[in-house]
Design an enzyme around this catalytic site. Sequence first.
Site, mmCIF file in Angstrom:
data_model
loop_
_atom_site.group_PDB
_atom_site.id
_atom_site.type_symbol
_atom_site.label_atom_id
_atom_site.label_comp_id
_atom_site.label_asym_id
_atom_site.label_seq_id
_atom_site.Cartn_x
_atom_site.Cartn_y
_atom_site.Cartn_z
ATOM 1 N N ASP A 270 0.828 -1.093 0.505
ATOM 2 C CA ASP A 270 -0.133 0.320 0.118
ATOM 3 C C ASP A 270 1.078 1.200 -0.440
ATOM 4 O O ASP A 270 2.335 0.981 0.344
ATOM 5 C CB ASP A 270 -0.750 0.264 0.579
ATOM 6 C CG ASP A 270 -2.378 0.804 0.756
ATOM 7 O OD1 ASP A 270 -2.196 1.828 -0.290
ATOM 8 O OD2 ASP A 270 -3.256 0.516 1.784
HETATM 9 C C1 BGC Z 1 -4.784 3.119 0.060
HETATM 10 C C2 BGC Z 1 -4.948 2.359 -1.106
HETATM 11 C C3 BGC Z 1 -4.793 3.332 -2.575
HETATM 12 C C4 BGC Z 1 -3.167 3.848 -2.855
HETATM 13 C C5 BGC Z 1 -2.931 4.554 -3.816
HETATM 14 C C6 BGC Z 1 -3.279 4.197 -0.156
HETATM 15 O O1 BGC Z 1 -3.743 5.382 0.788
HETATM 16 O O2 BGC Z 1 -4.838 2.387 1.241
HETATM 17 O O3 BGC Z 1 -5.919 1.620 -0.896
HETATM 18 O O4 BGC Z 1 -4.904 1.642 -3.592
HETATM 19 O O5 BGC Z 1 -3.126 4.704 -1.136
HETATM 20 O O6 BGC Z 1 -4.032 5.761 -3.776
#
Ligand code: BGC
Length: 743
Positions: A270
């Site tokens: 993530d």
């Molecule tokens: C989120 C993800 C997301 C990623 C990219 C993170 O803060 O938890 O679900 O895909 O950001 O934007």
Amino acid sequence: MKKNPTLKLLPLLFFLTGCAGGARNDVPLAAYQDATLPLEERIEDALSRMTLEEKVAMLHAQSKFSSAGVPRLGIPEVWCTDGPHGIRPEVLWDEWDQAGWTNDSCTAFPALTCLAATWNPAMSALYGQSIGEEARYREKDVLLGPGVNIYRTPLNGRNFEYMGEDPYLASRMVVPYVQEVQKQGVAACVKHFALNNQETRRLSVDVEVDDRALYEIYLPAFKAAVEEGGAWAVMGAYNKYKGQHCCHNEYLLNDILKGEWGFDGVVISDWGGVHDTEESIRNGLDMEFGTWTDGLRSGTRNAYDNYYLAHPYLDLLRKGAADVNTLDDKVRRVLRLIFRTAMNTQKPFGSLNSPEHLAAARQIAGEGMVLLKNDNGTLPLDAGSTKRLLVVGENAVKMMTVGGGSSSLKVRHEVTPLEGLRAAATAAGCEVVYERGYVGDPTGSYNGVTTGQDLSETRSEEQLLADAVSAAKEADAVLFIGGLNKSWGQDCEGGDRKEYGLPYAQDRVIEALAAANPRLAVVLVSGNAVAMPWVDRVPAVLEAWFSGSEAGNALADVVFGKVNPSGKLPFTFPVHLEDNAAHALGEFPGGDSVRYNESLFVGYRWHDTKAIKPLFAFGHGLSYTTFEIGNLRLSTDRLDADGSLTLRVDVTNTGDRPGAEVVQLYIGDDESFVPRPVKELKGFAKVSLQPGETQTVEFGITPASLSYYDDTKGAWTAEPGLFTAYVGAASDDIRGSVDFTLE
Ligand code: BGC
């Protein structure tokens, strides 16, 4: 921001030259370039040509959403996009700010709670195909979604991005989504693996859960996405499990995902979920994104070199302190991803905002809306005989595709509920009057995308209420459209809800409207359950979810009866927050750690076992027609260890309009030595029926449907003995049951 155009054309060139006999200008293709060769052979060939530096460069971001390919070999970059409800607009190379493109407005599909509420895997396939086509058109290789974290509490700010509280439902719904996205040559990146069930302290909270709950509740949807859906990517979660961050977690990534499930794709972190180089190397992380390094914060040119899997990894390799086999395993996985996506010579071109995509968004939204209550046939409204319809509430006019965190979108158009209702009503001669009723959050922007709506209001709270009430007295029918929104502290990433009740004193407005006009329907726009202290005084309640670009048209379809509702709740609505297990047992949101004391007893499993009546049960949802479910018959009432039996059930449309019913099969283990829920969902089928029509639904039951995870052996087991199969229209509306024995 844009891929190097030469690199983009390479796959096409390889394809063309491959078709023309495998050589261009009589130079033979390298094995990795030859799309006719087996994937693994191409991977080994590419790997053998790469330098140490080129290998490491593939394992971490080079911009907010991309990673490097191998330019020297013509191996293209990897481009990711959020996910999961539409394709996120383009941001700057190093920043979250908008890149300012004018060709990146997308179709917003309904939130995944709405998709799950269709209880229809065909809708999931349609969703996956449509969003996959949009991703492809935008030249993305990895779609950051779908999300399948289990709904543990109504306070989780991100529940709207997931598929509800039941592992079986989420498993059946996630598989077609993944398969159809990937048919477009785009990897689905299933997230957030795992136990990411709250936003409070999401970067640090250590989840303590027993093995049975882990395997029986929190992992099955991921397992189905990997083993049945064949997902090419999985995103690690922010939180910790057993004291290790999930993005580099030995148990989850090495033992379970790559070990037990044989996952051959990439584990993507993530964004900002990586905290340690050596753990990342060792514990199964393949690609690092979004790390907010010191270098990146101050904007130095080579900020990405500071990533945990960049120079620090290279240094260890050069010193001989990290082994090349582990590195090669990661690189193979990234190459596999690239061959499956960016270098896939068969991938279609995709399409953006096509009429088909808007139609899909509308269909899924209409099919996912859940009619929770409908006394006296309050809905559908007959636009012909309703002369004056009053619509009250901020959510009738507020665009909901902007906000909520990383799933926020920039849409080409969004039909608000008021617009959709007005268009449908006016055509039938019904006047639609609007009153605001209350002010919630008039702002509407996320990372530089703004709705452009002016929702400012000068009237006082008292005046707004008085105006709504006096308009209600003059109207033939009233629709209150409220609920939650995508602002922080509600249905929004990065924070959890502060309260179970409706915000902005909406309860008061609803009570006043109910007193002013008996023909009142409450429409909730939300991704979560809410308290309804007024439920006995309101004849009709409809859960309409965050339903995307076509929200208003889909709502009008249901309100005026063009679409007969057939959605079913993918999670329980408790009366009080304390009726939910995580809250009853006191562990939410925890502190540095959070203990899932309720173990398996999540959602209806808890309500059933403790006999706590829900406000609206898991699986509940009404129709404008009525159905009879009955005549259960088993092919045999004895099942042996490797056998199967068939349960047949008849379902009849006993009303006067066509409609669809979701016939649900739950199974309970009546003689168990370990604690088990009263019953668990093990099958469902959505059946469309004309008035008077009967169909027979067949459910296959095997020992696998009866088993539990034996944590003493680390294996699934079914205990011999008596079981009951319950069939009904909701978890609290069982219409018949039959017993059988596992021998
Ligand atoms: C989120 C993800 C997301 C990623 C990219 C993170 O803060 O938890 O679900 O895909 O950001 O934007």
